[in-house]
Enzyme design. Structure first.
Site, PDB file in Angstrom:
ATOM      1  N   GLU A 194       0.738  -1.298  -0.103  1.00  0.00           N
ATOM      2  CA  GLU A 194       0.018  -0.231   0.335  1.00  0.00           C
ATOM      3  C   GLU A 194       1.029   1.418   0.026  1.00  0.00           C
ATOM      4  OE1 GLU A 194      -3.876  -1.122   2.537  1.00  0.00           O
ATOM      5  OE2 GLU A 194      -3.540  -0.467   3.466  1.00  0.00           O
ATOM      6  N   GLU A 268      -7.085  -7.491  -0.351  1.00  0.00           N
ATOM      7  CA  GLU A 268      -7.522  -7.431   1.060  1.00  0.00           C
ATOM      8  C   GLU A 268      -8.275  -7.312   0.665  1.00  0.00           C
ATOM      9  OE1 GLU A 268      -3.174  -5.495   3.196  1.00  0.00           O
ATOM     10  OE2 GLU A 268      -5.041  -4.724   3.058  1.00  0.00           O
TER      11      GLU A 268
END
Length: 789
Positions: A194, A268
């Site tokens: 991320e 995710e």
């Protein structure tokens, strides 16, 4: 050429293009490996396993959060949930605790974890970092990086990158043979994590990509980001996947902007959420979770459920959300598989959904039985070793510095100096990370608390010279955002001020390092007592067990600290909740006598050890919080004057960046919601990030919520801190349960010092179009005196 043939050629060309783009030239093998029995590729429309379309049905499970003795059991549960792949983070600080000292043994033997997954018929997606987040201490970074005072993590800082390359080379040596190209189960490897949340430097991502190639990884490499940051740091030579907890249609639409062809994947997908101390236990919306999961299954999108099984963050490994919200040791996550490895209703519903989308001939095995559970009857802890009676030899320093400067990794640290006789005075520090206890001649006189940025304690008058002790507990370094540069202990100067006089800096300190490691615990000197004590101390009890099994230590009689069972550090406990029990894996117990050591930094109500057969993860006890039972009452300026900005947000869930017409300076930033798009009385914010005059995000280090007119604390965790914690899956929302106050709603941030604000980024509450609280019209105020007292 007829149309059907033309379409076929285009598909073949697209597949070839993607395959070449994300393929890598095999590096030199560092260990002997079996020949590849299978082939994994990224095709034009699907992932391809041995040339056939393959939908990755993955679940996240961290080897470090599951006792090694239970790896097989948990992997079998993942398989029984209908998944075909397991996703695994590596935490750098587990595998390189000191520079150049690597650990792949025992609990850290990830190669064995991969082999165990393969034996259960599971593929593996490897996420080696170097940054992980994962509510893990410092996001997985090793603490020793912070010994460089000015190091810039997650950048091309040479000191950081040199350490990263050494670590990734070692990862390749340890795990290269576990790739599918070498006969192992690893299909893909993630680069960073991320990164778009943090920065935009594609060259940095390129250096990490090359480091993995140089380390011998020759499977596809990929990068994950939330939908609003997919383009930040994007590189065409890293396969992109998107992370989200809801709205798969919107997320995949955003992903298609940078990935016009190729398989779609959610890196995710959140079935629940993690807990922080003092906030309500989180549970996911199971109906929405199943709906969104069903959408991905129906549309052949791949996914990884984060978490399929959360487990426990043992030892010192818990992290903290920004600006500082320390995480609980339980990482139950409201996942389909509970912390103790029990199936849940969410597990059964997930399994039933998966069963509808199996490949021809594919079956789901039965779930393994629950591991045996025991209880332990109450046993008094009568042996005590007080911290002040077990101090090591001190270091001397003219001014107090952070723990890392003293070469200390975790635990506690004690700072001592002498004060002359004098009147009542105010002790103050620039910062104390994280919880400080202040003692005069051994008597506790106050606390400091990083959560509320309260680093000031009033000292009583002294008729003679006195010893000042500041005992600091490091609670876990922040794991998200620029705040990962989180150094523990005292940040000086430390000053003493008497009314009517200027503050004077305190000098001449003794530093006592208390790392709470095996060596320190082994050298403790215990005495026998039958009474509870409020001074920080270790308590020891011997518990006899006939037949070991899993259990849950009941920590409700205790205050705050750590627990060791037969030398195994179970992690942190804190009586404020929501977690009130500590999970004890059965293999860590033994038939006969078992030693339990409890460090209580506050002092127990009753020094009694007992274990239950059920966890308690939902019990808040705010009255026991030594520092903040409720928000501090403040007085607002009567008239805020002209706003720095009055505007409206567009509807929808997309991030919106706003620039102020003229940059404004002030210590306080006030966001005022005037109404919501749905016309209801609620306001909500998933995340608000402030920008400087150049448009660069400001660090949230030191920020606190100065004032909020309304927040939901009873029915869900809708606290205002959620708006500045860097996470977009949770949110601040005004009260909607016992009351529903009307607009306008104000949220005021205390930035800790006067800052220049050039704009901000607003992320609305995520989810479907009908979620409530998305702000429409709003005003912004910036000033030094919005709060007058």
């Amino acid at each position: 050429m007829i149309p059907n043939q033309l379409r076929l050629v285009r598909r073949l060309l697209a597949a070839l293009s993607l395959s070449l783009l994300f393929a890598h030239v095999p590096a030199r093998a560092t260990t002997a490996a079996a020949p590849a029995a299978h082939r994994f590729e990224i095709g034009a429309n699907d992932f391809l396993l041995d040339g056939q379309p393959f939908q990755i049905r993955c679940g996240e499970l961290h080897a470090a959060r599951v006792p090694r003795e239970y790896w097989q059991h948990r992997l079998r549960l993942v398989k029984a949930m209908g998944l075909n792949t397991v996703c695994a983070y590596l935490f750098w600080n587990v595998h390189e605790p000191r520079p150049g000292e690597f650990n792949w043994a025992g609990q850290a033997d990830v190669a064995e974890f991969c082999r165990a997954a393969q034996a259960e018929g599971l593929w593996v997606i490897l996420r080696p970092g170097p940054y992980a987040c994962a509510e893990w201490e410092m996001g997985g970074f090793p603490w020793w990086l912070l010994k460089h005072d000015d190091i810039q993590l997650r950048t091309r800082d040479a000191r950081y990158m040199d350490a990263v390359k050494r670590y990734l080379k070692e990862v390749g040596r340890a795990l290269g043979s576990q790739q599918i190209t070498h006969g192992g189960p690893i299909l893909m490897v993630q680069v960073e994590n991320e990164y778009g949340f943090y920065g935009k430097d594609a060259a940095y991502m390129g250096e990490l990509r090359q480091a993995l190639l140089d380390a011998g990884f020759d499977v596809p490499l990929f990068a994950c980001n939330p939908k609003d940051h997919l383009k930040d740091g994007y590189r065409a030579d890293l396969f992109p996947v998107v992370n989200f907890g809801s709205d798969p249609q919107g997320a995949f639409k955003a992903l298609r902007e940078i990935l016009p062809t190729g398989p779609l994947m959610c890196g995710e997908f959140y079935p629940g959420w993690f807990d922080t101390w003092g906030a309500p236990h989180h549970t996911g919306n199971t109906e929405r979770y199943l709906t969104d999961l069903g959408y991905m299954l129906e549309n052949r999108a791949s996914f990884s459920i984060y978490m399929a099984h959360g487990g426990t963050t043992f030892g010192f490994a818990t992290g903290a959300d920004r600006p500082f919200k320390p995480d609980t040791s339980s990482y139950d996550y409201d996942a389909p598989i509970s912390e103790a490895g029990w199936t849940t209703p969410k597990f059964e519903l997930t399994r039933a959904l998966m069963a509808k989308h199996l490949q021809p001939g594919e079956t789901i095995p039965a779930a393994p039985a629950r591991n045996p559970v025991i209880t332990i009857a109450p046993v008094a802890a009568t042996q005590v070793a007080r911290i002040f009676a077990n101090l090591p030899a001190p270091l001397a320093d003219e001014q107090p510095r952070n723990m890392e400067a003293y070469d200390q990794d975790y635990g506690c640290i004690l700072y001592r100096t002498q004060l002359p006789a004098g009147p009542t005075a105010t002790l103050d520090a620039a910062a104390i990370h994280d919880v400080g206890q202040v003692f005069l001649d051994g008597q506790r006189v106050g606390f400091t608390d990083r959560r509320s940025r309260n680093f000031r304690v009033e000292l009583p008058a002294r008729t003679k010279p006195a010893t000042l002790d500041i005992l600091v507990e490091a609670m876990g370094r922040v794991n998200f955002g620029p705040e990962v540069h989180d150094r523990k202990g005292i940040h000086g100067p430390v000053t003493l001020a008497v009314a009517g006089a200027a503050a004077t800096e305190l000098h001449g300190w003794q530093i006592f390092r208390l790392p709470l490691d095996a060596r320190m615990l082994g050298g403790l000197k215990y005495e026998t007592t039958n009474a509870a004590a409020s001074a920080p101390a270790f308590w020891r009890a011997t518990v006899k067990i006939e037949k070991p099994g899993d259990c849950f230590l009941d920590m409700r009689p205790w205050g705050k600290g750590f627990v060791w069972v037969n030398g195994h550090n179970l992690g942190r406990y804190w009586n404020i909740g929501p977690q009130q029990t500590m999970y004890v894996p059965g293999p860590w117990l033994k038939a006969g006598e078992n030693e339990i050591v409890i460090l209580d930094l506050l002092g127990p109500e009753q020094p009694v050890v007992a274990a239950l057969d059920q966890p308690i993860l939902i019990e808040l006890r705010p009255k026991l919080d030594f520092a903040r039972g409720k928000r501090r009452d403040v007085k607002l300026r009567e008239d805020f004057g002209a706003p720095a900005l009055a505007a409206s947000f567009a509807p929808g869930s997309a991030l919106q960046e706003v620039r102020l017409p003229v940059a404004a300076r002030g210590r306080y930033f006030c966001f005022e919601s005037l109404n919501a798009h749905d016309g209801k009385p609620f306001a909500s914010i998933a995340e608000i990030a402030l920008l400087d005059e150049t448009g660069k995000p400001l660090s949230a280090e030191g920020w606190t919520i100065a004032y909020v007119d309304s927040e939901e604390r009873e029915r869900e965790d809708g606290t205002a801190e959620n708006a500045i914690d860097g996470q977009t899956a949770n949110f601040w929302i005004t009260q909607w349960g016992d009351a529903q106050p009307a607009h306008p709603h104000r949220l005021i941030l205390d930035l800790g010092a006067t800052r220049t604000i050039g704009g901000f980024r607003y992320t609305p509450r995520q989810g479907a179009a009908d979620v409530t609280g998305r702000v429409k019209d709003y005003r912004v105020f910036v000033a030094d005196d919005l709060i007058t007292q």
